[in-house]
Design an enzyme around this catalytic site. Structure first.
Site, PDB file in Angstrom:
ATOM      1  N   CYS A  39      47.654   9.707  39.099  1.00  0.00           N
ATOM      2  CA  CYS A  39      48.413   8.472  39.302  1.00  0.00           C
ATOM      3  C   CYS A  39      47.888   7.771  40.547  1.00  0.00           C
ATOM      4  O   CYS A  39      46.929   8.225  41.166  1.00  0.00           O
ATOM      5  CB  CYS A  39      49.915   8.768  39.406  1.00  0.00           C
ATOM      6  SG  CYS A  39      50.401   9.669  40.880  1.00  0.00           S
ATOM      7  N   SER A  40      48.510   6.701  40.936  1.00  0.00           N
ATOM      8  CA  SER A  40      47.994   5.880  42.029  1.00  0.00           C
ATOM      9  C   SER A  40      47.760   6.662  43.314  1.00  0.00           C
ATOM     10  O   SER A  40      46.745   6.490  43.971  1.00  0.00           O
ATOM     11  CB  SER A  40      48.925   4.701  42.293  1.00  0.00           C
ATOM     12  OG  SER A  40      50.220   5.183  42.607  1.00  0.00           O
ATOM     13  N   ASP A  41      48.691   7.542  43.690  1.00  0.00           N
ATOM     14  CA  ASP A  41      48.466   8.332  44.899  1.00  0.00           C
ATOM     15  C   ASP A  41      48.349   9.828  44.621  1.00  0.00           C
ATOM     16  O   ASP A  41      48.055  10.607  45.510  1.00  0.00           O
ATOM     17  CB  ASP A  41      49.554   8.078  45.945  1.00  0.00           C
ATOM     18  CG  ASP A  41      50.937   8.534  45.504  1.00  0.00           C
ATOM     19  OD1 ASP A  41      51.054   9.143  44.429  1.00  0.00           O
ATOM     20  OD2 ASP A  41      51.895   8.274  46.239  1.00  0.00           O
ATOM     21  N   GLY A  42      48.582  10.236  43.384  1.00  0.00           N
ATOM     22  CA  GLY A  42      48.414  11.627  43.000  1.00  0.00           C
ATOM     23  C   GLY A  42      49.588  12.537  43.291  1.00  0.00           C
ATOM     24  O   GLY A  42      49.557  13.708  42.949  1.00  0.00           O
ATOM     25  N   TRP A  43      50.652  12.025  43.910  1.00  0.00           N
ATOM     26  CA  TRP A  43      51.759  12.883  44.336  1.00  0.00           C
ATOM     27  C   TRP A  43      52.871  13.010  43.306  1.00  0.00           C
ATOM     28  O   TRP A  43      53.574  14.010  43.297  1.00  0.00           O
ATOM     29  CB  TRP A  43      52.383  12.354  45.628  1.00  0.00           C
ATOM     30  CG  TRP A  43      51.528  12.551  46.817  1.00  0.00           C
ATOM     31  CD1 TRP A  43      50.862  11.571  47.509  1.00  0.00           C
ATOM     32  CD2 TRP A  43      51.221  13.778  47.472  1.00  0.00           C
ATOM     33  NE1 TRP A  43      50.162  12.131  48.538  1.00  0.00           N
ATOM     34  CE2 TRP A  43      50.370  13.487  48.538  1.00  0.00           C
ATOM     35  CE3 TRP A  43      51.576  15.107  47.243  1.00  0.00           C
ATOM     36  CZ2 TRP A  43      49.879  14.464  49.391  1.00  0.00           C
ATOM     37  CZ3 TRP A  43      51.088  16.077  48.087  1.00  0.00           C
ATOM     38  CH2 TRP A  43      50.247  15.748  49.150  1.00  0.00           C
ATOM     39  N   ASP A  44      53.083  12.006  42.510  1.00  0.00           N
ATOM     40  CA  ASP A  44      54.302  11.973  41.710  1.00  0.00           C
ATOM     41  C   ASP A  44      54.061  12.113  40.211  1.00  0.00           C
ATOM     42  O   ASP A  44      54.424  13.120  39.620  1.00  0.00           O
ATOM     43  CB  ASP A  44      55.084  10.682  41.996  1.00  0.00           C
ATOM     44  CG  ASP A  44      55.518  10.601  43.449  1.00  0.00           C
ATOM     45  OD1 ASP A  44      55.814  11.657  44.033  1.00  0.00           O
ATOM     46  OD2 ASP A  44      55.566   9.488  43.990  1.00  0.00           O
ATOM     47  N   ARG A  45      53.489  11.149  39.591  1.00  0.00           N
ATOM     48  CA  ARG A  45      53.303  11.184  38.146  1.00  0.00           C
ATOM     49  C   ARG A  45      52.324  12.269  37.731  1.00  0.00           C
ATOM     50  O   ARG A  45      52.451  12.860  36.666  1.00  0.00           O
ATOM     51  CB  ARG A  45      52.830   9.833  37.609  1.00  0.00           C
ATOM     52  CG  ARG A  45      53.752   8.681  37.912  1.00  0.00           C
ATOM     53  CD  ARG A  45      55.107   8.825  37.243  1.00  0.00           C
ATOM     54  NE  ARG A  45      56.026   7.891  37.852  1.00  0.00           N
ATOM     55  CZ  ARG A  45      57.123   8.227  38.518  1.00  0.00           C
ATOM     56  NH1 ARG A  45      57.470   9.477  38.639  1.00  0.00           N
ATOM     57  NH2 ARG A  45      57.895   7.318  39.051  1.00  0.00           N
ATOM     58  N   LYS A  81      55.771  16.278  47.960  1.00  0.00           N
ATOM     59  CA  LYS A  81      56.539  15.883  49.152  1.00  0.00           C
ATOM     60  C   LYS A  81      58.039  15.926  48.871  1.00  0.00           C
ATOM     61  O   LYS A  81      58.703  14.905  48.786  1.00  0.00           O
ATOM     62  CB  LYS A  81      56.115  14.488  49.592  1.00  0.00           C
ATOM     63  CG  LYS A  81      54.637  14.369  49.908  1.00  0.00           C
ATOM     64  CD  LYS A  81      54.357  13.075  50.637  1.00  0.00           C
ATOM     65  CE  LYS A  81      53.689  12.075  49.756  1.00  0.00           C
ATOM     66  NZ  LYS A  81      53.378  10.827  50.451  1.00  0.00           N
ATOM     67  N   ARG A  85      60.630  12.829  49.087  1.00  0.00           N
ATOM     68  CA  ARG A  85      61.152  12.344  47.818  1.00  0.00           C
ATOM     69  C   ARG A  85      62.661  12.587  47.663  1.00  0.00           C
ATOM     70  O   ARG A  85      63.367  11.767  47.097  1.00  0.00           O
ATOM     71  CB  ARG A  85      60.420  13.004  46.643  1.00  0.00           C
ATOM     72  CG  ARG A  85      58.936  12.653  46.597  1.00  0.00           C
ATOM     73  CD  ARG A  85      58.723  11.151  46.457  1.00  0.00           C
ATOM     74  NE  ARG A  85      57.326  10.830  46.319  1.00  0.00           N
ATOM     75  CZ  ARG A  85      56.589  10.256  47.256  1.00  0.00           C
ATOM     76  NH1 ARG A  85      57.123   9.950  48.428  1.00  0.00           N
ATOM     77  NH2 ARG A  85      55.327   9.973  47.041  1.00  0.00           N
TER      78      ARG A  85
END
Length: 129
Positions: A39-45, A81, A85
């Protein structure tokens, strides 16, 4: 209450997440293609989709032991995180960092569990705990 739920777009998020996991699973299993999920930053999706795809692809992750291994590897070891989150840190620097990413993922697992209860070694009580 239903209008309030609708306004959060919670169910839309779950639907998109599940569709993405099915797409990844299909590419790997049926088409034999490698897949890169980011995903855009790799942390969530990214962990949401990858962990769901692993549950779809490998019955080991549908066992209690496998589910624990999955949470440890794709969420804890990956460095999700949780503090940012979930908003559990004492000094939250940016309120925009709060997002129920892990809870959304658990809800998606719950949806799979409701649809295919015989394919899981655990039940809703395990997810709640």
């Amino acid at each position: 209450w239903l209008s309030a739920l609708e306004s959060t777009k919670w169910l839309q998020h779950l639907s998109v997440m599940l569709k993405a996991a099915v797409l990844v699973s299909s590419a790997v299993d049926r088409e034999g293609r490698p897949v890169l999920v980011h995903c855009s930053d790799g942390w969530d999706r990214t962990p949401q989709i990858v962990a769901l795809a692993k549950i779809l692809l490998d019955p080991y992750y549908r066992t209690m032991e496998g589910f624990q291994v999955l949470v440890e590897s794709d969420w804890l070891d990956f460095g999700h995180k949780f503090g940012d989150r979930c908003g559990h840190q004492e000094k939250v620097e940016d309120q925009n960092e709060q997002c129920p990413v892990f809870l959304q993922w658990l809800d998606a697992v719950h949806q799979l569990l409701k649809q295919f209860p015989c394919l899981f070694e655990f039940n809703e009580a395990f997810l709640v705990r």
